[in-house]
Design a protein around this motif. Structure first.
Motif, mmCIF file in Angstrom:
data_model
loop_
_atom_site.group_PDB
_atom_site.id
_atom_site.type_symbol
_atom_site.label_atom_id
_atom_site.label_comp_id
_atom_site.label_asym_id
_atom_site.label_seq_id
_atom_site.Cartn_x
_atom_site.Cartn_y
_atom_site.Cartn_z
ATOM 1 N N SER A 1 0.848 -1.187 0.000
ATOM 2 C CA SER A 1 0.000 0.000 0.000
ATOM 3 C C SER A 1 0.884 1.238 0.000
ATOM 4 N N PHE A 2 0.541 2.212 -0.853
ATOM 5 C CA PHE A 2 1.396 3.384 -1.014
ATOM 6 C C PHE A 2 0.554 4.590 -1.411
ATOM 7 N N PRO A 3 0.996 5.792 -1.054
ATOM 8 C CA PRO A 3 0.297 7.015 -1.470
ATOM 9 C C PRO A 3 0.856 7.521 -2.796
ATOM 10 N N THR B 1 -3.438 1.336 -4.310
ATOM 11 C CA THR B 1 -3.293 2.780 -4.545
ATOM 12 C C THR B 1 -4.065 3.540 -3.468
ATOM 13 N N ASP B 2 -3.348 4.003 -2.466
ATOM 14 C CA ASP B 2 -3.977 4.657 -1.314
ATOM 15 C C ASP B 2 -4.160 6.145 -1.607
ATOM 16 N N GLY B 3 -5.228 6.460 -2.334
ATOM 17 C CA GLY B 3 -5.432 7.819 -2.840
ATOM 18 C C GLY B 3 -5.559 8.896 -1.783
ATOM 19 N N ARG B 4 -6.649 8.848 -1.033
ATOM 20 C CA ARG B 4 -6.895 9.810 0.046
ATOM 21 C C ARG B 4 -7.261 9.008 1.291
ATOM 22 N N PRO B 5 -6.292 8.670 2.109
ATOM 23 C CA PRO B 5 -6.504 7.705 3.192
ATOM 24 C C PRO B 5 -7.641 8.068 4.138
ATOM 25 N N MET B 6 -8.405 7.038 4.487
ATOM 26 C CA MET B 6 -9.416 7.110 5.554
ATOM 27 C C MET B 6 -10.408 8.255 5.357
ATOM 28 N N SER B 7 -10.908 8.411 4.135
ATOM 29 C CA SER B 7 -11.775 9.555 3.841
ATOM 30 C C SER B 7 -13.049 9.195 3.092
ATOM 31 N N GLY B 8 -13.271 7.921 2.810
ATOM 32 C CA GLY B 8 -14.378 7.532 1.950
ATOM 33 C C GLY B 8 -15.750 7.948 2.439
ATOM 34 N N ASP B 9 -15.900 8.133 3.751
ATOM 35 C CA ASP B 9 -17.198 8.502 4.305
ATOM 36 C C ASP B 9 -17.432 10.008 4.298
ATOM 37 N N LEU C 1 -7.778 -0.486 -5.739
ATOM 38 C CA LEU C 1 -8.055 0.859 -5.228
ATOM 39 C C LEU C 1 -8.241 0.847 -3.719
ATOM 40 N N ALA C 2 -7.893 1.962 -3.082
ATOM 41 C CA ALA C 2 -8.166 2.198 -1.660
ATOM 42 C C ALA C 2 -7.973 3.682 -1.408
ATOM 43 N N GLY C 3 -8.328 4.120 -0.205
ATOM 44 C CA GLY C 3 -8.111 5.524 0.155
ATOM 45 C C GLY C 3 -9.138 6.452 -0.456
ATOM 46 N N GLY C 4 -10.269 6.633 0.227
ATOM 47 C CA GLY C 4 -11.340 7.490 -0.288
ATOM 48 C C GLY C 4 -12.397 6.744 -1.068
ATOM 49 N N THR C 5 -12.315 5.426 -1.122
ATOM 50 C CA THR C 5 -13.308 4.637 -1.855
ATOM 51 C C THR C 5 -14.657 4.685 -1.152
#
Length: 402
Positions: free
Chosen positions: A217-219, A247-255, A282-286
């Motif tokens: 996992s990486f930004p 692909t950790d786009g925008r971590p911990m923000s999906g909600d 995909l991950a990070g803001g999903t």
């Protein structure tokens, strides 16, 4: 290794769904509830903290999901134990090679809070990890609930909230977590940490024969692609199994809103065309908009085709991981409890109580399935109620004393 594994098949076909409980999330009751509901909804992988108690809680929930059958609850055919026994998710544990926002917890001294403070930190916390109960109960951050999102930091009127980072000790933790029988390891890294990554990877290598998958996992950042190619060479020197690039786009923000998914999609597009071979996830803001956006961009694998693991314009994503948004969908059940209470109720002879648990479970699974099913459209058994399972005796109830 075989493609007959359901999770690996999902990766190959582009409909891998991963639940992220949180690399520093340690609230055992919620972890059990999340794992139970998303296992029943068809998740391929459950990603948890490198904590033996957390791993055990997730394993208990997976076991419960694969054996649970409660009279009169009218659960769907896709949650029948015969189905789940062949479709249990892989259990993944996250490790880090240095400081990382996923491996931190908020901290502050509640005694310093002004008496007239409106407590914006308590309101903004998505995990209910900040509380101010009446004394003498402790006030402030509930450590096991905090997963490090950092939303409380900028809203404190006196600026006293800080975060405390954790870097795992692989020599200490790896023997413990491997002894529990985990399936996969995910390494969280950031650009410029080649030496730190190599040290962590060297500690993991002896355990690779017992693993089914490795993820990184990486930004986003400058020289990200070059960094990933370097990591690819490090890993492939000793690991030939499935490799996932998260692909950790925008971590911990999906909600937070539908726009948070754009960063992960943008990063994925670059990795798909220029990054090293492997599965891209995909991950990070999903969130609920991710599948739609990915389809509009042509990033989803057409039904009946396999994911290309080689870089180029033809490459598509292998799956999507959901963290904060997945938790938000089950917030009402996390607050009231599900798995632990369910185990107590299915052991009882009170059919009414067992039926009530079944109804709560059904509602939670439906909420989880609403997130899982768009990625797996046409590929999983429809979550429709059927009475034909209502009279099957409960293995859980039969196996345990009242």
């Amino acid at each position: 290794m075989t493609d007959l594994y359901r999770p690996l098949q999902s990766l190959c076909e582009g409909h891998w769904f991963k639940l992220i409980c949180g690399a520093s999330y340690q609230h055992l009751a919620s972890i059990r509830d999340l794992t139970l509901a998303y296992t029943l909804a068809g998740a391929d992988c459950i990603d948890v903290a490198a904590d033996p108690a957390v791993i055990t809680a997730a394993q208990e929930a997976i076991q419960m999901a694969t054996t649970l059958n409660i009279p009169d609850c009218n659960l769907a055919p896709s949650v029948h134990p015969d189905f789940l026994a062949a479709h249990r998710p892989w259990l993944m544990v996250s490790l880090n090679d240095g400081e990382d926002p996923h491996f931190r917890k908020a901290h502050f001294d509640a005694d310093r809070c002004p008496t007239d403070c409106p407590r914006p930190c308590e309101r903004i916390c998505p995990a209910q990890a900040i509380a101010f109960p009446a004394p003498p109960a402790p006030q402030g951050v509930i450590a096991e609930r905090c997963y490090g999102c950092g939303r409380c930091l900028p809203v404190c009127p006196i600026g006293q909230i800080i975060t405390e980072a954790t870097v795992v000790n692989p020599a200490q933790i790896l023997p413990q977590i491997m002894a529990l029988g985990i399936d996969a390891i995910e390494i969280h890294t950031q650009m410029g940490r080649v030496a730190a990554f190599q040290r962590l990877w060297s500690a993991i290598v002896p355990h690779c024969p017992h693993l089914k998958l490795i993820a990184v996992s990486f930004p986003d950042g400058e020289d990200a692609i070059a960094y990933l190619w370097t990591l690819h060479d490090v890993i492939r020197a000793t690991w030939s199994g499935p490799l996932v690039w998260q692909t950790d786009g925008r971590p911990m923000s999906g909600d937070l809103g539908k726009g948070t998914t754009h960063a992960a999609l943008k990063l994925a597009q670059t990795v798909l065309t220029e990054g090293p071979p492997g599965y891209v996830q995909l991950a990070g803001g999903t969130n609920a908009h991710t599948v739609t956006k990915a389809r509009q961009l042509g990033l989803l694998t057409p039904s009946g085709q396999s994911v290309s693991r080689e870089p180029g314009p033809q490459r598509t994503i292998a799956g999507i991981a959901y963290g904060s948004y997945a938790r938000a969908q089950l917030r009402q059940w996390l607050e009231t409890g599900l798995a632990g209470e369910g185990e107590r109720e299915v052991r009882r002879e009170d059919r009414e109580a067992r039926g009530l648990f079944g109804e709560r479970l059904w509602s939670a699974v439906q909420a989880a399935a609403a997130l899982v099913s768009p990625l797996k459209a046409g590929l999983v058994v429809s979550l429709e109620r059927e009475d034909r399972f209502s009279q099957v005796p409960s293995p859980v109830a039969a196996a345990r004393p009242p």
